[in-house]
Design an enzyme around this catalytic site. Structure first.
Site, PDB file in Angstrom:
ATOM      1  N   HIS A 123       0.879  -1.287   0.053  1.00  0.00           N
ATOM      2  CA  HIS A 123       0.000   0.104   0.107  1.00  0.00           C
ATOM      3  C   HIS A 123       0.839   1.288   0.180  1.00  0.00           C
ATOM      4  O   HIS A 123       1.936   1.227   0.546  1.00  0.00           O
ATOM      5  CB  HIS A 123      -0.623   0.081   1.153  1.00  0.00           C
ATOM      6  CG  HIS A 123      -1.939   1.027   1.404  1.00  0.00           C
ATOM      7  ND1 HIS A 123      -1.737   2.354   1.782  1.00  0.00           N
ATOM      8  CD2 HIS A 123      -3.261   0.872   1.206  1.00  0.00           C
ATOM      9  CE1 HIS A 123      -2.826   3.019   1.826  1.00  0.00           C
ATOM     10  NE2 HIS A 123      -3.684   2.015   1.495  1.00  0.00           N
ATOM     11  N   ASP A 200       3.094  -4.886   7.975  1.00  0.00           N
ATOM     12  CA  ASP A 200       1.866  -3.969   7.829  1.00  0.00           C
ATOM     13  C   ASP A 200       0.914  -4.856   7.925  1.00  0.00           C
ATOM     14  O   ASP A 200       0.573  -5.763   7.168  1.00  0.00           O
ATOM     15  CB  ASP A 200       2.055  -3.308   6.367  1.00  0.00           C
ATOM     16  CG  ASP A 200       0.478  -2.632   6.092  1.00  0.00           C
ATOM     17  OD1 ASP A 200      -0.203  -2.671   7.018  1.00  0.00           O
ATOM     18  OD2 ASP A 200       0.643  -1.732   5.176  1.00  0.00           O
ATOM     19  N   GLN A 203      -4.299  -5.421   6.828  1.00  0.00           N
ATOM     20  CA  GLN A 203      -5.245  -6.140   6.169  1.00  0.00           C
ATOM     21  C   GLN A 203      -5.234  -7.729   6.707  1.00  0.00           C
ATOM     22  O   GLN A 203      -5.920  -8.514   6.094  1.00  0.00           O
ATOM     23  CB  GLN A 203      -5.267  -6.109   4.627  1.00  0.00           C
ATOM     24  CG  GLN A 203      -5.369  -4.669   4.045  1.00  0.00           C
ATOM     25  CD  GLN A 203      -6.799  -4.391   3.896  1.00  0.00           C
ATOM     26  OE1 GLN A 203      -7.865  -5.115   4.177  1.00  0.00           O
ATOM     27  NE2 GLN A 203      -6.877  -3.118   3.632  1.00  0.00           N
ATOM     28  N   LYS A 226     -10.376  -0.814  10.588  1.00  0.00           N
ATOM     29  CA  LYS A 226     -10.332  -2.093   9.737  1.00  0.00           C
ATOM     30  C   LYS A 226     -10.842  -3.270  10.596  1.00  0.00           C
ATOM     31  O   LYS A 226     -10.695  -4.472   9.935  1.00  0.00           O
ATOM     32  CB  LYS A 226      -9.035  -2.438   8.836  1.00  0.00           C
ATOM     33  CG  LYS A 226      -9.043  -1.147   7.583  1.00  0.00           C
ATOM     34  CD  LYS A 226      -7.698  -1.363   6.986  1.00  0.00           C
ATOM     35  CE  LYS A 226      -6.983  -0.082   6.212  1.00  0.00           C
ATOM     36  NZ  LYS A 226      -7.933   0.224   5.008  1.00  0.00           N
ATOM     37  N   CYS A 364      -4.654   2.385  -3.712  1.00  0.00           N
ATOM     38  CA  CYS A 364      -3.547   2.918  -3.035  1.00  0.00           C
ATOM     39  C   CYS A 364      -2.279   2.074  -3.290  1.00  0.00           C
ATOM     40  O   CYS A 364      -1.449   1.573  -2.385  1.00  0.00           O
ATOM     41  CB  CYS A 364      -3.616   3.242  -1.760  1.00  0.00           C
ATOM     42  SG  CYS A 364      -4.744   4.703  -1.337  1.00  0.00           S
TER      43      CYS A 364
END
Ligand code: PLP
Length: 407
Positions: A123, A200, A203, A226, A364
């Protein structure tokens, strides 16, 4: 009791409504997830009954909010299996967490000629902060390429690691391709080369169980919104020894121990990295979301999402002219696709009128689009409150859009 999405959906007031006279089919969970009533109630309760600034008051309300804030930290700690509560820093979100590391770690550990490794599927939030840091520190950003099926080129990764590599920053789950990256292997190999690793988890935290101790990552970042929690709050996990050695990246109240015009000394962890009034209300909302998810039963939720993923894949693949981008064997419930001859924006517009919320564009991840030489995709990203029936509605909607747009 077996996990039942139809029952669980009732906890989410927003899902009960109609748009354009059609039941809302919300499949934009990669962008943000919906909030259960428990989280909404938590926020209202906090503002109605216990709002007061944390850490600085001796009065009843302030002590209550302070305790609630620190309890929220402990909830995140146990959710991530972090050894120490002070390794959990509350931030504004994943982007803020990554920027914090890029600045602070960069100041302490990155020198001219050093290298930072990111992957091609990151991202922008996990690219641009490193680019900015590399510019500041005269370091070099290198890229781990990916194969056409959306898996990382691990041979290239190994070949890129060197004595110059200071940090590898990689996503656990691609927000565009759904790929679940083998982060445990990446961390192990990076550590063997003497390199730190940031994961990261923006997600992954909502789809997988995360154990930072077992993973042995040095940093991990995610956003509350999220994970069925509020916006404006996120988490940076960092190993305690490492965080202790890093300088603060913002100055202000709470992060100091003593201030004079001649010299200021900094607070201990985690406050050293939490300058100013932090978002204590939304931190409580995030903890509430974690409690909600945990009470549903993470293994049951994950098993259900796996079944949903297989069903969605099989149904989408049946649609003539539809190409899915990202076919990694290990994947989460995120599907980017294009239908031959149809611009993703047009597809998104038609689906919207049918009550189906999907995202269109680059998500993104412009380098991913460049990899496939496309301008954008349609992305359906699922959560545990989605159902097979909704996947059928999506597929019918795509077929309907084909009829309208290709007529
Ligand atoms: N990383 C990934 C993989 C994402 O999908 C996103 C958001 O979509 C982010 C980072 C940034 O999250 P936020 O905008 O909540 O900071």
């Amino acid at each position: 009791m077996a996990f039942d999405a139809e029952i669980v959906r009732k906890d989410f007031p927003i899902l009960q409504q109609q748009v354009y006279g059609k039941p809302l089919v919300y499949m934009d969970n990669g962008a943000t997830t919906q909030k259960p009533q428990a989280v909404i109630d938590c926020l209202v309760r906090m503002y109605r009954t216990m709002n007061a600034n944390i850490h600085r008051g001796v009065h009843f309300l302030s002590e209550q909010t302070t305790e609630c804030y620190e309890q929220s930290r402990r909830t995140v700690q146990s959710f991530l299996h972090a050894p120490f509560a002070e390794e959990i820093i509350f931030t504004r979100g994943a982007t803020d967490s990554i920027n914090a590391v890029a600045f602070s770690f960069g100041e302490a550990y990155v020198h001219p000629g050093d290298e930072i490794l990111v992957s091609e599927m990151e991202h922008h939030s996990n690219i641009v902060p490193w680019q900015m840091m590399c510019d500041r520190k005269k370091a070099r950003l290198r890229v781990i390429p990916m194969h056409d099926d959306g898996t990382l080129d691990l041979e290239a990764f190994r070949a890129s690691l060197s004595g110059k590599t200071r940090l590898v920053a990689v996503t656990q789950v691609s927000n565009t391709l759904g790929t679940v990256n083998p982060v445990a292997d990446i961390i192990r190999e990076a550590h063997q080369a003497g390199t730190r690793v940031l994961i990261d988890a923006a997600q992954s935290v909502q789809h997988l169980s995360i154990d930072v101790k077992q993973l042995d990552c040095d940093f991990l970042a995610f956003s509350g919104h999220k994970l069925y929690g509020p916006t404006g709050v996120g988490v940076l996990y960092g190993k305690r020894d490492l965080l202790n050695e890093m300088p603060p990246y913002q100055g202000g109240g709470d992060m100091i121990s003593c201030v004079t015009f001649e010299k200021t000394t900094y607070n201990e962890l985690p406050l050293k990295f939490e300058a100013g009034t932090n978002n204590y209300i939304d931190a409580a909302g995030l903890a509430c979301a974690i409690d909600y998810l945990t009470a549903l039963g993470l293994p049951e939720v994950q098993a259900y999402e796996k079944r949903l993923t297989q069903y969605a894949l099989s149904q989408l693949k049946n649609i003539p002219g539809l190409r899915i981008y990202g076919e990694a064997p290990e994947r989460a419930a995120i599907f980017s696709f294009l239908v031959e001859g149809i611009h993703p924006y047009d597809m998104g517009m038609v689906l919207d009128k049918l009550g189906i919320a999907v995202r269109t564009g680059t998500h993104c991840t412009q380098p991913v689009m460049d990899h496939y030489n496309i301008d954008g995709t349609v992305r359906a990203s699922l959560a545990f409150y989605n159902t097979e029936k909704e996947i059928d509605i999506l597929c019918e909607g795509i077929c309907r859009a084909k009829k309208i747009l290709l007529a």
